[in-house]
Write a protein that holds these residues in place. Structure first.
Motif, PDB file in Angstrom:
ATOM      1  N   SER A  91      -2.001  -0.075  -4.886  1.00 32.49           N
ATOM      2  CA  SER A  91      -2.404   0.047  -3.481  1.00 32.49           C
ATOM      3  C   SER A  91      -3.752  -0.605  -3.221  1.00 32.49           C
ATOM      4  O   SER A  91      -4.020  -1.067  -2.114  1.00 32.49           O
ATOM      5  CB  SER A  91      -2.518   1.517  -3.078  1.00 32.49           C
ATOM      6  N   ARG A 102       1.484   4.149  -3.021  1.00 35.84           N
ATOM      7  CA  ARG A 102       0.980   5.489  -2.741  1.00 35.84           C
ATOM      8  C   ARG A 102       1.444   6.498  -3.777  1.00 35.84           C
ATOM      9  O   ARG A 102       0.703   7.392  -4.153  1.00 35.84           O
ATOM     10  CB  ARG A 102       1.499   5.921  -1.374  1.00 35.84           C
ATOM     11  N   TRP A 148      -5.276   2.901   4.409  1.00 36.55           N
ATOM     12  CA  TRP A 148      -5.829   2.609   3.089  1.00 36.55           C
ATOM     13  C   TRP A 148      -7.051   3.486   2.827  1.00 36.55           C
ATOM     14  O   TRP A 148      -7.186   4.095   1.777  1.00 36.55           O
ATOM     15  CB  TRP A 148      -6.193   1.122   3.025  1.00 36.55           C
ATOM     16  N   ILE A 205       0.854  -1.201   0.000  1.00 40.84           N
ATOM     17  CA  ILE A 205       0.000   0.000   0.000  1.00 40.84           C
ATOM     18  C   ILE A 205       0.882   1.240   0.000  1.00 40.84           C
ATOM     19  O   ILE A 205       0.677   2.186  -0.756  1.00 40.84           O
ATOM     20  CB  ILE A 205      -0.931   0.015   1.228  1.00 40.84           C
ATOM     21  N   SER A 206       1.898   1.200   0.855  1.00 40.72           N
ATOM     22  CA  SER A 206       2.792   2.345   0.967  1.00 40.72           C
ATOM     23  C   SER A 206       3.569   2.580  -0.329  1.00 40.72           C
ATOM     24  O   SER A 206       3.696   3.710  -0.797  1.00 40.72           O
ATOM     25  CB  SER A 206       3.712   2.093   2.156  1.00 40.72           C
TER      26      SER A 206
END
Lengths: 566, 298, 340
Positions: free
Chosen positions: B267, B257, C148, B253-254
């Motif tokens: 992500s 980004r 998220w 996810i990071s």
């Protein structure tokens, strides 16, 4: 009755927060009255007390604004560069982006291919003796520091002595003998060896001319500058500073260069580490200039009529050191094999987003003494296997430990590419990300047992990659500093030493010797020379005057040069 | 999170069918919980057989594929590829090992450390109890994630250290829980009777206390797992957990980004994976908690 | 007499826990696998500089001496200087904490204002589809990773719709046009007090996304707890008799049941405050919110150990202090519970 507990908790929290806010406020230095604004309808008396400094209780506000209800002409910038120190003597990192707008050197070096090699700043003209050991600078008259002190020979002497004594980059003055103030506006610099003092004095580190008053204050309080105080002569001065958040620079009205219409009154710098956030801010009109957006998205801007996209060489390059003290990397053939097994194109394409060119030795393109005559390795796995076999490792079969700085996203991208490519010649790579400081500590503490391969982003401290890149990274030394391949080659040492001595007096011979040294380096392969990076800029069409200077790639923008319609 | 978990019942029905059977019965009767259980089992199987299932197992582990970078989801790459040309689906599958299995391991170890201490404290009382509980006080005096983050930072970034840090900051909760249950069990008639006739302590703990501690621990663990997965995902997200090029949902996810504007799939999918797993644990936890709620047995 | 005894005992244990906390904090900073002095000077430090700084920081002394020295400084309010910013850690914390608090309070307010009615409605229609929707979405809220969710809402509300600002606490321009006058350091409050409505609107808009992201978890939690409490209360005798008397349903729910269900809900709110503190780390990172959470993450990543020590100590002390005060107040008000 249990809920009482939490009811109180909330009350206590609230009380505490008010208390804290009050404490916070008490620490705030009071600032000058701010500009009022006609847009503020209600309660003008209260508003007039409003203060320009806001968030942190620690800002410093030096502005004295007039009462005129004018909205200043503000340039808004998103920059990734953080402040590691505001001390102009110690400064040796990313804050240079702002330092160069606040402080000035004696002279500034121009981009390659300019008509003149230098732009005079605080020195109007200069000369040296034939062998480059005595340099005389004639200073500009009537220049004032931001704190009102006059800029003169004593100030220059004090600044250079401070730099040589304890600057982050004090080593650039290693050959300094002494500085003499001939009269109020003439300074003579004596060197123990022939040195290009014009280049050294235009360095982005360790060459700022600083107010003697500020220097004195800094000797009494080590952290004097850190609140966001400055003592420069440059066009801008620090108005406020919130760590990790924002910096506001305001114009220095008495700047010796004077002010024209269209130049900016203030520069608001947002420190934004995320590339994607910078892009969103630019597109949302929140800022005028950015320093980094995701590479995948530059094309979006190339197609927009409102922006110019400018790609230029920079003077950074990526180097990988082999540990030459350890088997099997002590074997030249093994090092050559690995040099052939580096996927240079993929590394440039994926690691650097296509913004770079394969290096020719450790000197970045466009910087002295770079030369197209220096050899390069190609990506050739067959050749690599052949060399490994000759060295006695027909199927590879060994493991090397690779370290890189985890804060560097580009190196993070290199590592798996190298690993995968080496795997194809049977060499296993163990990737170990660490903080740069830890990586460096490991490499210096116990070389024979340290890493096998060390990735490093390097740049010359001032625009002489011969005495810097070549000497610092590959000249032998008793204790490793940046020569992290621990390489010791007397022939190379002699060539570089000779070349450095001839830089001022016989540049041509000097360059020939450098080229010979670099080709020797490439042959012996104590390190891998990945790529010279390129800088990319997006400039909206309404901003005029943007000029990129290869010699100061950390300084994304010289704000004084920029203008726009108000 | 720890918070809600502390509100669950310490009182459990004593001496019925085996607690595990009981829990499974409850889950089986609730379609949503059943579905959640199936989802979790599937995810766990996926993690165990990650390298067999993943379409590009090597890419899942970190191997790059320079000619395939940033492909949109397609038939070959259902969830697209990343900056290094690695198949995102394979990364999500292999990443479940650090994002799902490791948190389960963290809870197991926290129970193994915390529960015996709680039983000892609750059963013996006195100074042993005092010492153990003051130590838990000490650890619970820190805001939970802050302690875990500080320990990870001090030990050095990485999955192992993050897991260790989580165990260190999580075990006291089980000590408290088990201590509470043990004390309440000790006062029950059947335990007092056993003690009165001189049954040895070890026998009492094994035969009477232990079986009755299991179900509250299991309920607690189910409820906690969602929280631990979120917390460890968070550690990976800020860069303290799994280090590249190894995959982990939080880390993905990071990493994604920076590309969220165009390469949305980077992500989105790992985020979805965390969300689904945590949701499943929470749904089961919710049901179990409703059933094991003390009010139901009054 | 028992009150006094309780007070002394409680103070004593808090004091002991505090000492323990300080030892753990100090130990953490000392297991950092790096030379603190080298970290302090930064990259490109010379060996002789490292040696000098080691001496200055007292790193050459035995560990107990170092601890005592550190505690002495802490008691004088000196948490040392941050490595990253070179400024006093105490100043960094007190300067950033208000921003975090404002975010926290706004999120909690949102959670209560949304969560409580949701719970009440859910309970009112227990077993109906409204109930199912509310229950499901509340579990959704609790299961959503904040780091998220934050990205998703940024894409929707900034990128696609352009309704709300991307990040930060206040627009950059504002400081030149409508500067905020600091009174309480809560921008919303300050702008109201100074009638600075343009700034107020800007501050409020900047708060929406981060506050909602942070509130997702507590909204779900509060809704669930309110629902449970309402259902329990509504099954009790006095509600049944109220119904038998023919009081209007709405009156029963809002005046009688909610009043009695609010207690357990408050418990949850209190607990959630604690949890939200940790959620704030991620929300502040994603929204570049200039609070303590962002500073903490920066410090952790750079092993800015004086800052990490200061923040950990600050956080733990705050926790202990609040618990202490709450316990004491509770003992005063309802001695039967606490003193036993």
């Amino acid at each position: 009755m249990k809920h009482y507990k939490w009811y109180f908790l909330i009350i206590v929290l609230m009380a505490l927060s008010v208390l804290l806010s009050a404490c916070g406020k008490a620490e705030t230095p009071t600032a000058a009255p701010p500009p009022t604004k006609e847009a503020q309808v209600a309660a003008p008396t209260e508003v007039s007390e409003a203060v320009t400094e806001t968030e942190a209780p620690t800002e410093v506000s030096e502005v004295v604004e007039t009462e005129a209800p004018v909205v200043p002409h503000v340039l808004k910038v998103a920059n990734t560069a953080n402040i590691t120190t505001w001390d102009p003597v110690k400064s040796f990192s990313t804050e240079a982006a702002y330092m160069a707008n606040i402080y000035e050197q004696l002279l500034r070096i121009n981009p390659p291919d300019s008509a003149e090699q230098f732009t005079p700043l605080l020195a109007e003209r200069w000369e040296s003796n034939d062998d480059g050991t005595e340099w005389t600078f004639y200073l500009r008259k009537g220049v004032k520091f931001h704190d009102g002190e006059p800029m003169n020979a004593d100030a220059v002497k004090a600044s250079l002595e401070a730099a040589a004594d304890h600057a982050g980059a004090s080593f650039i003055w290693w050959a300094l003998d002494h500085v003499e103030a001939i009269d109020d506006y003439t300074v003579k610099i004596y060197m123990t060896a022939s040195s290009p003092v014009d280049l050294i004095a235009s360095s982005l580190y360790g060459a700022w001319i600083i107010s003697p008053k500020a220097l004195q204050a800094a000797t009494e309080d080590e952290n004097y500058f850190e609140a966001g105080v400055d003592g420069g002569t440059g066009p801008f001065t620090i108005e406020s500073y919130i760590p990790d958040q924002e910096i506001v620079l305001t114009r220095f009205d008495d700047y010796w260069g004077g002010w024209q219409d269209g130049q900016f009154d203030k520069v608001l710098i947002k420190i934004v580490p995320e590339a994607v956030t910078q892009q969103q801010m630019l597109e949302g009109g929140e800022v005028d200039l950015v320093t980094r957006i995701p590479q995948e998205n530059y094309d979006d801007f190339r197609n927009k009529p409102d922006y110019d996209v400018i790609v230029e060489p920079s003077f950074f390059n990526y180097v990988g050191f082999f540990n030459t003290l350890r088997a099997p990397l002590d074997n030249t053939k093994v090092r050559q094999a690995l040099s052939y097994a580096i996927p240079y194109d993929d590394i440039i394409k994926i690691g650097a987003y296509g913004l770079g060119t394969q290096s020719r030795g450790p000197v970045p393109a466009g910087v002295w003494p770079w030369s197209p005559d220096v050899k390069q390795y190609t990506y050739d796995l067959d050749k690599a296997r052949e060399l490994l076999a000759e060295a006695g490792f027909p199927d590879g079969g060994f493991t090397i430990k690779l370290t890189y700085a985890s804060e560097n996203a580009t190196e993070e991208a290199f590592a798996p590419l190298i690993k995968d490519s080496f795997a194809q010649i049977g060499v296993d790579v163990e990737i170990e990300p660490m903080l740069f400081s830890q990586q460096w500590e490991l490499s210096k503490s116990d070389p024979p047992n340290a890493q096998d391969m060390f990735l490093l982003l390097y740049w010359p401290t001032y625009s002489d990659a011969g005495s810097d890149n070549l000497w610092s990274m590959f000249h032998s030394s008793e204790y490793p500093f940046f020569n992290l391949s621990y390489w010791n080659n007397p022939e190379f040492d002699a060539l570089v030493d000779d070349a450095i001595g001839l830089t001022v007096t016989d540049p041509q011979t000097s360059q020939e010797k450098y080229v010979e040294a670099m080709n020797l380096l490439v042959d012996e392969a104590p390190g891998v020379f990945f790529l010279d990076t390129q800088a990319i800029f997006i400039v909206p069409k309404y901003i005029h005057g943007f000029k990129y200077n290869l010699n100061y790639p950390f300084v994304h923008h010289f704000y004084y040069e920029l203008t726009s319609e108000q | 999170m720890a918070i809600e978990s502390k509100t669950i019942s310490l009182e459990v029905p004593v001496h019925g069918e085996s607690p595990l059977k009981q829990m499974l019965g409850i889950i089986a009767r609730d379609p949503l919980s059943l579905l959640s259980t199936v989802i979790i089992i599937l995810f766990i199987l996926m993690a165990i057989f990650a390298y067999q299932i993943a379409p590009y197992p090597e890419e899942g582990a970190g191997k790059t594929h320079a000619t395939n970078t940033m492909l949109v989801p397609s038939q070959e790459h259902w969830l697209g590829t990343d900056r290094f040309g690695r198949d995102v689906l394979s990364r999500v599958i292999v990443g479940s090992r650090s994002a799902l299995i490791v948190p389960i391991g963290v809870v197991v170890f926290a129970i193994l450390i915390g529960a015996p201490l709680g039983a000892i404290a609750g059963y013996n009382g006195g100074w042993i109890d005092e010492v153990i509980m003051r130590v838990t006080d000490l650890f619970l005096a820190f805001p939970f994630l802050l302690l875990a983050m500080a320990i990870t930072a001090a030990l050095g970034r990485g999955l192992n250290h993050a897991a260790l840090a989580m165990i260190i900051s999580w075990w006291p909760w089980y000590t408290r829980l088990v201590r509470g249950v043990t004390i309440s069990l000790k006062q029950r008639a059947f335990v007092e009777a056993a003690r009165a006739v001189g049954v040895r302590d070890s026998v009492i703990i094994l035969r009477h206390i232990l079986p009755n501690i299991i179900s509250p621990i299991l309920v607690q663990a189910t409820v906690d797992l969602g929280t631990v997965i979120l917390a460890m995902g968070g550690l990976a997200f800020i860069g303290l957990g799994t280090q590249p090029p190894k995959p982990d949902w939080g880390l993905m996810i990071s990493d994604g980004r920076s590309y969220i504007l165009k390469q949305w799939w980077l992500s989105t999918f790992p985020g979805l994976a965390i969300f689904i797993v945590v949701l499943a644990f929470n749904l089961i936890g919710d049901t179990l908690r409703d059933i094991f709620d003390p009010r139901q047995y009054q | 007499m028992r009150k006094l005894e309780f007070l002394i005992r409680r103070l004593l244990t808090s004091f002991l826990v505090l000492i323990g906390v300080s030892i753990i904090t100090f130990a953490l900073a000392r297991i950092v696998p790096s030379n603190p002095a080298a970290l302090y000077i930064g990259p490109r430090a010379r060996p002789e500089d490292i040696e000098r700084v080691s001496r200055e920081l007292g790193l050459d002394k035995p560990i107990t001496v170092q601890y005592i020295r550190y505690m002495k400084d802490v008691l004088h309010g000196d948490l040392g200087n941050s490595i990253a910013t070179k400024r006093p850690v105490r100043q960094e914390i007190s300067g950033r904490f208000p921003a975090t608090l404002e975010l926290l309070f706004t999120a909690m307010l949102l959670a209560v204002v949304i969560g409580v009615p949701l719970g009440v409605i859910s309970a009112q229609w227990q077993g109906k589809w409204v109930d199912v929707i509310v229950r499901t979405s509340s579990i959704f809220g609790v299961s959503m990773p904040a780091f998220w969710l934050g990205l998703l809402v940024q894409i929707i509300f900034f990128r696609s719709l352009g309704w709300l600002p991307l990040s930060g606490r206040v627009d950059s321009d504002l400081r030149f046009t409508n500067p905020i006058e600091i009174i309480t350091n809560f921008y919303l409050l300050d702008t109201i007090l100074t009638h600075n409505w343009i700034a107020f609107k800007d501050v409020a808009l900047h708060l929406v996304l981060p506050a909602f992201t942070l509130a997702a978890y507590p909204i779900g939690l509060i809704a669930r707890m309110t629902r449970a409490a309402m259902i329990e209360v509504m099954g009790q005798d006095y509600i049944r008799s109220a119904r038998a008397y023919g009081l209007p349903n709405r009156l029963i729910i809002y005046a009688l049941a909610l009043k009695n269900a609010i207690g357990p809900t408050l418990t949850v709110i209190g607990l959630t405050v604690a949890y939200s503190l940790t959620g704030a780390f991620f929300v502040e990172v994603i929204y570049n919110w200039p609070g303590l959470g962002l500073f903490t993450v920066h410090s952790l990543l750079n092993i800015d150990y004086p800052a990490i020590m200061g923040i950990t100590l600050f956080g733990a002390t705050g926790y202990i202090f609040i618990n202490l005060i709450v316990d004491i107040l509770q003992a005063w008000i309802d001695p039967r519970i606490s003193l036993n």
